[in-house]
Scaffold this motif. Structure first.
Motif, PDB file in Angstrom:
ATOM      1  N   THR A  77       0.826  -1.207   0.000  1.00 37.94           N
ATOM      2  CA  THR A  77       0.000   0.000   0.000  1.00 37.94           C
ATOM      3  C   THR A  77       0.860   1.257   0.000  1.00 37.94           C
ATOM      4  OG1 THR A  77      -1.816  -1.099   1.154  1.00 37.94           O
ATOM      5  CG2 THR A  77      -1.768   1.302   1.240  1.00 37.94           C
ATOM      6  N   VAL A  78       1.750   1.357   0.990  1.00 38.15           N
ATOM      7  CA  VAL A  78       2.533   2.583   1.154  1.00 38.15           C
ATOM      8  C   VAL A  78       3.599   2.743   0.065  1.00 38.15           C
ATOM      9  CG1 VAL A  78       4.069   3.868   2.694  1.00 38.15           C
ATOM     10  CG2 VAL A  78       2.130   2.595   3.635  1.00 38.15           C
ATOM     11  N   VAL A  79       4.329   1.668  -0.200  1.00 31.51           N
ATOM     12  CA  VAL A  79       5.442   1.775  -1.152  1.00 31.51           C
ATOM     13  C   VAL A  79       4.995   1.530  -2.598  1.00 31.51           C
ATOM     14  CG1 VAL A  79       7.695   0.860  -1.813  1.00 31.51           C
ATOM     15  CG2 VAL A  79       7.127   1.129   0.607  1.00 31.51           C
ATOM     16  N   VAL A  80       4.397   0.384  -2.858  1.00 32.77           N
ATOM     17  CA  VAL A  80       4.052   0.020  -4.240  1.00 32.77           C
ATOM     18  C   VAL A  80       2.907   0.874  -4.782  1.00 32.77           C
ATOM     19  CG1 VAL A  80       3.256  -1.822  -5.759  1.00 32.77           C
ATOM     20  CG2 VAL A  80       4.894  -2.339  -3.919  1.00 32.77           C
ATOM     21  N   ASN A  81       1.780   0.922  -4.067  1.00 34.35           N
ATOM     22  CA  ASN A  81       0.610   1.645  -4.579  1.00 34.35           C
ATOM     23  C   ASN A  81       0.740   3.163  -4.467  1.00 34.35           C
ATOM     24  OD1 ASN A  81      -0.569  -0.798  -5.183  1.00 34.35           O
ATOM     25  ND2 ASN A  81      -1.802  -0.892  -3.327  1.00 34.35           N
ATOM     26  N   MET A  82       1.258   3.656  -3.341  1.00 30.96           N
ATOM     27  CA  MET A  82       1.361   5.101  -3.147  1.00 30.96           C
ATOM     28  C   MET A  82       2.628   5.684  -3.744  1.00 30.96           C
ATOM     29  SD  MET A  82      -0.097   5.421   0.774  1.00 30.96           S
ATOM     30  CE  MET A  82      -0.107   7.223   0.692  1.00 30.96           C
ATOM     31  N   GLY A  83       3.578   4.819  -4.078  1.00 35.38           N
ATOM     32  CA  GLY A  83       4.800   5.283  -4.722  1.00 35.38           C
ATOM     33  C   GLY A  83       5.804   5.929  -3.786  1.00 35.38           C
ATOM     34  N   LEU A  84       5.661   5.712  -2.482  1.00 33.73           N
ATOM     35  CA  LEU A  84       6.618   6.265  -1.530  1.00 33.73           C
ATOM     36  C   LEU A  84       7.816   5.325  -1.382  1.00 33.73           C
ATOM     37  CD1 LEU A  84       4.116   7.478   1.222  1.00 33.73           C
ATOM     38  CD2 LEU A  84       5.080   8.792  -0.667  1.00 33.73           C
ATOM     39  N   SER A  85       8.932   5.844  -0.928  1.00 32.31           N
ATOM     40  CA  SER A  85      10.124   5.019  -0.740  1.00 32.31           C
ATOM     41  C   SER A  85       9.999   4.216   0.543  1.00 32.31           C
ATOM     42  CB  SER A  85      11.374   5.913  -0.662  1.00 32.31           C
ATOM     43  OG  SER A  85      11.329   6.710   0.515  1.00 32.31           O
ATOM     44  N   TRP A  86      10.787   3.155   0.648  1.00 32.20           N
ATOM     45  CA  TRP A  86      10.739   2.367   1.878  1.00 32.20           C
ATOM     46  C   TRP A  86      11.246   3.188   3.061  1.00 32.20           C
ATOM     47  CZ3 TRP A  86      14.952   1.295   4.917  1.00 32.20           C
ATOM     48  CH2 TRP A  86      16.223   1.304   4.328  1.00 32.20           C
ATOM     49  N   GLN A  87      12.131   4.149   2.779  1.00 30.91           N
ATOM     50  CA  GLN A  87      12.617   5.025   3.851  1.00 30.91           C
ATOM     51  C   GLN A  87      11.479   5.890   4.397  1.00 30.91           C
ATOM     52  OE1 GLN A  87      14.070   4.548   0.913  1.00 30.91           O
ATOM     53  NE2 GLN A  87      16.271   4.199   1.159  1.00 30.91           N
ATOM     54  N   THR A  88      10.577   6.346   3.503  1.00 27.95           N
ATOM     55  CA  THR A  88       9.417   7.115   3.948  1.00 27.95           C
ATOM     56  C   THR A  88       8.450   6.218   4.708  1.00 27.95           C
ATOM     57  OG1 THR A  88       9.604   8.600   2.034  1.00 27.95           O
ATOM     58  CG2 THR A  88       7.499   8.580   3.203  1.00 27.95           C
ATOM     59  N   ALA A  89       8.300   4.985   4.249  1.00 26.07           N
ATOM     60  CA  ALA A  89       7.430   4.028   4.936  1.00 26.07           C
ATOM     61  C   ALA A  89       7.935   3.767   6.351  1.00 26.07           C
ATOM     62  CB  ALA A  89       7.355   2.727   4.147  1.00 26.07           C
ATOM     63  N   VAL A  90       9.243   3.723   6.505  1.00 29.92           N
ATOM     64  CA  VAL A  90       9.835   3.541   7.831  1.00 29.92           C
ATOM     65  C   VAL A  90       9.522   4.753   8.709  1.00 29.92           C
ATOM     66  CG1 VAL A  90      12.033   3.510   9.063  1.00 29.92           C
ATOM     67  CG2 VAL A  90      11.670   1.948   7.158  1.00 29.92           C
ATOM     68  N   ALA A  91       9.577   5.938   8.124  1.00 29.02           N
ATOM     69  CA  ALA A  91       9.239   7.156   8.874  1.00 29.02           C
ATOM     70  C   ALA A  91       7.778   7.145   9.302  1.00 29.02           C
ATOM     71  CB  ALA A  91       9.536   8.388   8.018  1.00 29.02           C
ATOM     72  N   ILE A  92       6.902   6.679   8.413  1.00 25.35           N
ATOM     73  CA  ILE A  92       5.477   6.555   8.740  1.00 25.35           C
ATOM     74  C   ILE A  92       5.295   5.589   9.909  1.00 25.35           C
ATOM     75  CG2 ILE A  92       3.270   5.658   7.877  1.00 25.35           C
ATOM     76  CD1 ILE A  92       4.114   6.766   5.107  1.00 25.35           C
ATOM     77  N   SER A  93       6.050   4.509   9.897  1.00 23.01           N
ATOM     78  CA  SER A  93       5.991   3.533  10.993  1.00 23.01           C
ATOM     79  C   SER A  93       6.421   4.172  12.305  1.00 23.01           C
ATOM     80  CB  SER A  93       6.888   2.331  10.684  1.00 23.01           C
ATOM     81  OG  SER A  93       6.471   1.653   9.527  1.00 23.01           O
ATOM     82  N   ALA A  94       7.468   5.010  12.246  1.00 24.22           N
ATOM     83  CA  ALA A  94       7.973   5.664  13.454  1.00 24.22           C
ATOM     84  C   ALA A  94       6.939   6.618  14.033  1.00 24.22           C
ATOM     85  CB  ALA A  94       9.271   6.416  13.141  1.00 24.22           C
ATOM     86  N   VAL A  95       6.311   7.425  13.179  1.00 28.22           N
ATOM     87  CA  VAL A  95       5.298   8.371  13.650  1.00 28.22           C
ATOM     88  C   VAL A  95       4.097   7.613  14.210  1.00 28.22           C
ATOM     89  CG1 VAL A  95       3.711  10.211  12.980  1.00 28.22           C
ATOM     90  CG2 VAL A  95       6.021  10.155  12.029  1.00 28.22           C
ATOM     91  N   SER A  96       3.689   6.549  13.529  1.00 25.82           N
ATOM     92  CA  SER A  96       2.585   5.720  14.026  1.00 25.82           C
ATOM     93  C   SER A  96       2.947   5.119  15.379  1.00 25.82           C
ATOM     94  CB  SER A  96       2.270   4.601  13.024  1.00 25.82           C
ATOM     95  OG  SER A  96       1.828   5.127  11.791  1.00 25.82           O
ATOM     96  N   GLY A  97       4.208   4.738  15.523  1.00 26.89           N
ATOM     97  CA  GLY A  97       4.669   4.183  16.789  1.00 26.89           C
ATOM     98  C   GLY A  97       4.596   5.193  17.923  1.00 26.89           C
ATOM     99  N   VAL A  98       4.905   6.457  17.628  1.00 26.48           N
ATOM    100  CA  VAL A  98       4.822   7.513  18.646  1.00 26.48           C
ATOM    101  C   VAL A  98       3.380   7.699  19.103  1.00 26.48           C
ATOM    102  CG1 VAL A  98       5.090   9.984  19.060  1.00 26.48           C
ATOM    103  CG2 VAL A  98       6.883   8.727  17.852  1.00 26.48           C
ATOM    104  N   ILE A  99       2.446   7.732  18.137  1.00 20.83           N
ATOM    105  CA  ILE A  99       1.026   7.875  18.471  1.00 20.83           C
ATOM    106  C   ILE A  99       0.545   6.670  19.279  1.00 20.83           C
ATOM    107  CG2 ILE A  99      -1.298   8.119  17.535  1.00 20.83           C
ATOM    108  CD1 ILE A  99      -0.030   9.412  15.060  1.00 20.83           C
ATOM    109  N   TYR A 100       0.992   5.488  18.872  1.00 26.24           N
ATOM    110  CA  TYR A 100       0.656   4.242  19.567  1.00 26.24           C
ATOM    111  C   TYR A 100       1.117   4.327  21.019  1.00 26.24           C
ATOM    112  CZ  TYR A 100       0.568  -0.918  20.200  1.00 26.24           C
ATOM    113  OH  TYR A 100       0.323  -2.194  20.631  1.00 26.24           O
ATOM    114  N   MET A 101       2.357   4.783  21.252  1.00 26.49           N
ATOM    115  CA  MET A 101       2.872   4.900  22.615  1.00 26.49           C
ATOM    116  C   MET A 101       2.098   5.944  23.411  1.00 26.49           C
ATOM    117  SD  MET A 101       7.027   4.460  22.546  1.00 26.49           S
ATOM    118  CE  MET A 101       7.326   5.795  21.398  1.00 26.49           C
ATOM    119  N   ALA A 102       1.706   7.045  22.742  1.00 26.20           N
ATOM    120  CA  ALA A 102       0.941   8.090  23.426  1.00 26.20           C
ATOM    121  C   ALA A 102      -0.388   7.535  23.936  1.00 26.20           C
ATOM    122  CB  ALA A 102       0.689   9.259  22.470  1.00 26.20           C
TER     123      ALA A 102
END
Length: 436
Positions: A98-123
Motif C-alpha cells: 500500500t505505502v510503497v508500491v501503490n502510493m509510490g513512496l520510498s521504503w525510507q518514507t514508509a519507515v518514517a510513517i511507521s515511526a510516527v505511528s509508533g509515537v502515536i501508539y505509545m501516546a
C-alpha cells in the motif's frame, strides 16, 4: 488451560518467582520453544515481503530477528507476559504494497510513517486512553476478536498443511491429499491431538519434533530453504535509522500514518486481549508492544505486533514472561542455526496452529447469540478476519456495525461515547484504506 504445578498457579507469579518452581519454569520454556516454532516462518516470510518494498532481504532478515528479540525481552522483563512480538503479517503487506508500491513512496518514507505511528501508539498506550479504549470495547466484540483470530489461525494452519488451496471456481478448495506434505500434516495433526487430549506435558512441542523426524526420514522439506550468511551482518547498518521524514506534512504521509496507526493500535489491542489468559497483564503488554513497534522502525523492518501464534505457546502452558524470554533466546540462536529451521517443515507446524485456533474459537460461547445486535457485529469480525486475511479489516466492520445495530434495535442506552468514536474512526480507516 491453566498452568498449575502442585496447586500453584503461574498466572499470579512474578518473573523471578517462577525460578523457585522448576516444573513451572520447564513448562514456560517448552511453551516458548513451541511458540517460536509456530512463528519461526516470519524470519523468512517477512524479508521476502519487504524485498518488494526495496529492502534487501538478506539484511531485513537480521532486522526481523533483532526486532523480535527486543520485543520478546520487553514482554518478558517489563510485562511478564507470555506474548511473542514479531513484525506483523498484514501490517508488513500494508507497509510494502500500500505505502510503497501503490502510493509510490520510498521504503525510507514508509519507515518514517511507521515511526510516527509508533509515537502515536505509545501516546495511547501510556496514557488514560489505554484504559478508556480497552474498557469501552463490548464483551461480545472481545469474544468475537478472539474467535476471529482463532479461525484465522485455523485457515493459516490448513494452508501451511496443504489441506486447503486457492480454487479456480471458488475461494478455497481441498488440497491434494496425495502429496507427501499434506499426508505428513495429517499425521502431525493426529499425533498432536492424541498428545494434547492425553494431557502430555509439552504435547505441541513433542508433536512438532515427531512430525519433523518423520519428515526428515521421508525427505519432506519446504522448497524455500533459508540462505542467510552471518557475515552479512556487517552490512546491516545499511538499513538502520533510514527513516525519511521530509514528506511528513504531505497528504499521502498523513493518510498512511492514520491507517497504519489504526492497524497497529486496534489490531494489537484485539490480539493482546484475545491472547492473554490473565487480563491484568494487558496494560503493560500493550505498552511494551507500542515501544517495540516504535523501535522496529529504526531497525529497518515493518512494525511489530503481538504474534497470534503466541497462542500455541500459551496453550502449551505459557503464563509468564519466561515464555517470551525463551522465544527471544530462540530468535537469537536462529542467527546461527537458521539452516536447521529448513528441516522443520510447515507441515510440522501446521497442526499446532490448527489446534490452537480451534481452542481460541471456544470464545464464541461468550457471545450472546440470542441478541442479534451483539451477535452480528461479532459474527462479522469472526468471518471477515480470515476471509479478508486482515485482522484490522475484520475489526473495522465489527466496530462500525455495532453502534448502527444498537441504534436500529432501540438499544441506544447500551452505547457509550467511546463506542461511537471507535465506530467513526474505523469507518474513516475503511475509507482511507480504499482511497490508498
Amino acid at each position: 488451560m491453566e498452568s498449575k504445578q502442585n496447586g500453584t498457579s503461574a498466572d499470579n507469579m512474578s518473573f523471578l518467582e517462577v525460578l523457585k518452581h522448576k516444573d513451572i519454569l520447564r513448562t514456560e520454556i517448552i511453551a516458548g520453544i513451541t511458540g517460536f516454532f509456530a512463528i519461526s516462518y516470519i524470519i523468512i516470510v517477512n524479508p521476502m515481503i519487504l524485498k518488494d518494498a526495496g529492502i534487501p532481504a538478506d539484511l531485513s532478515v537480521f532486522a526481523t530477528i533483532f526486532s523480535s528479540i527486543i520485543g520478546c525481552l520487553i514482554m518478558g522483563f517489563y510485562a511478564n507476559s507470555p506474548v511473542i512480538l514479531t513484525p506483523g503479517m498484514g501490517v508488513n503487506a500494508f507497509f510494502t504494497y500500500t505505502v510503497v508500491v501503490n502510493m509510490g513512496l520510498s521504503w525510507q518514507t514508509a519507515v518514517a510513517i511507521s515511526a510516527v505511528s509508533g509515537v502515536i501508539y505509545m501516546a495511547i498506550a501510556f496514557t488514560k486512553m489505554n484504559d478508556i479504549l480497552s474498557k469501552s470495547i463490548p464483551q461480545s466484540l472481545k469474544h468475537g476478536i478472539t474467535a476471529g483470530i482463532g479461525l484465522f489461525l485455523v485457515e493459516i494452519g490448513l494452508e501451511k498443511a496443504g489441506l486447503i488451496v486457492a480454487g479456480k471456481t471458488s475461494l478455497i478448495v481441498l488440497g491434494d491429499l496425495t502429496k507427501p506434505a499434506a499426508l505428513l500434516a495429517i499425521f502431525g495433526l493426529a499425533i498432536s491431538l492424541i498428545l494434547y487430549l492425553r494431557r502430555v506435558k509439552g504435547s505441541f512441542f513433542i508433536g512438532i519434533i515427531l512430525t519433523t523426524i518423520v519428515g526428515v526420514i521421508f525427505h519432506i522439506r519446504d522448497a524455500d530453504t533459508p540462505n542467510v550468511i552471518l557475515s552479512k551482518l556487517t552490512n546491516y547498518h545499511q538499513i538502520t535509522f533510514k527513516g525519511d521524514f521530509s514528506h511528513i506534512l504531505s497528504t499521502p504521509f498523513i493518510l498512511a500514518t492514520f491507517s497504519m496507526t489504526m492497524i497497529l493500535v486496534f489490531e494489537s489491542m484485539g490480539l493482546v486481549q484475545g491472547l492473554l489468559p490473565d487480563q491484568r497483564k494487558f496494560k503493560k503488554t500493550f505498552q511494551g508492544s507500542s515501544v517495540t513497534t516504535f523501535l522496529s522502525s529504526f531497525l529497518g523492518t515493518s512494525p511489530t505486533v503481538a504474534a497470534a501464534e503466541s497462542a500455541s505457546g500459551i496453550e502449551s502452558g505459557g503464563r509468564t514472561g519466561w515464555m517470551a524470554v525463551t522465544a527471544a533466546v530462540m530468535f537469537g540462536l536462529s542467527l546461527i542455526f537458521i539452516p536447521l529451521l529448513a528441516y522443520v517443515p510447515q507441515a510440522a507446524i501446521a497442526p499446532v496452529i490448527i489446534i490452537t485456533g480451534a481452542l481460541m474459537m471456544e470464545s464464541i460461547g461468550g457471545i450472546k447469540i440470542g441478541d442479534f445486535t451483539e451477535w452480528f457485529p461479532a459474527f462479522l469480525i469472526i468471518v471477515l478476519i480470515p476471509l479478508t486475511n486482515s485482522i484490522s479489516t475484520g475489526l473495522a466492520f465489527g466496530f462500525v456495525c455495532y453502534p448502527i445495530l444498537k441504534l436500529a434495535g432501540g438499544q441506544r442506552r447500551q452505547l457509550t461515547l467511546p463506542v461511537y468514536i471507535l465506530g467513526v474512526l474505523f469507518l474513516l480507516d475503511l475509507i482511507f484504506s480504499a482511497l490508498l
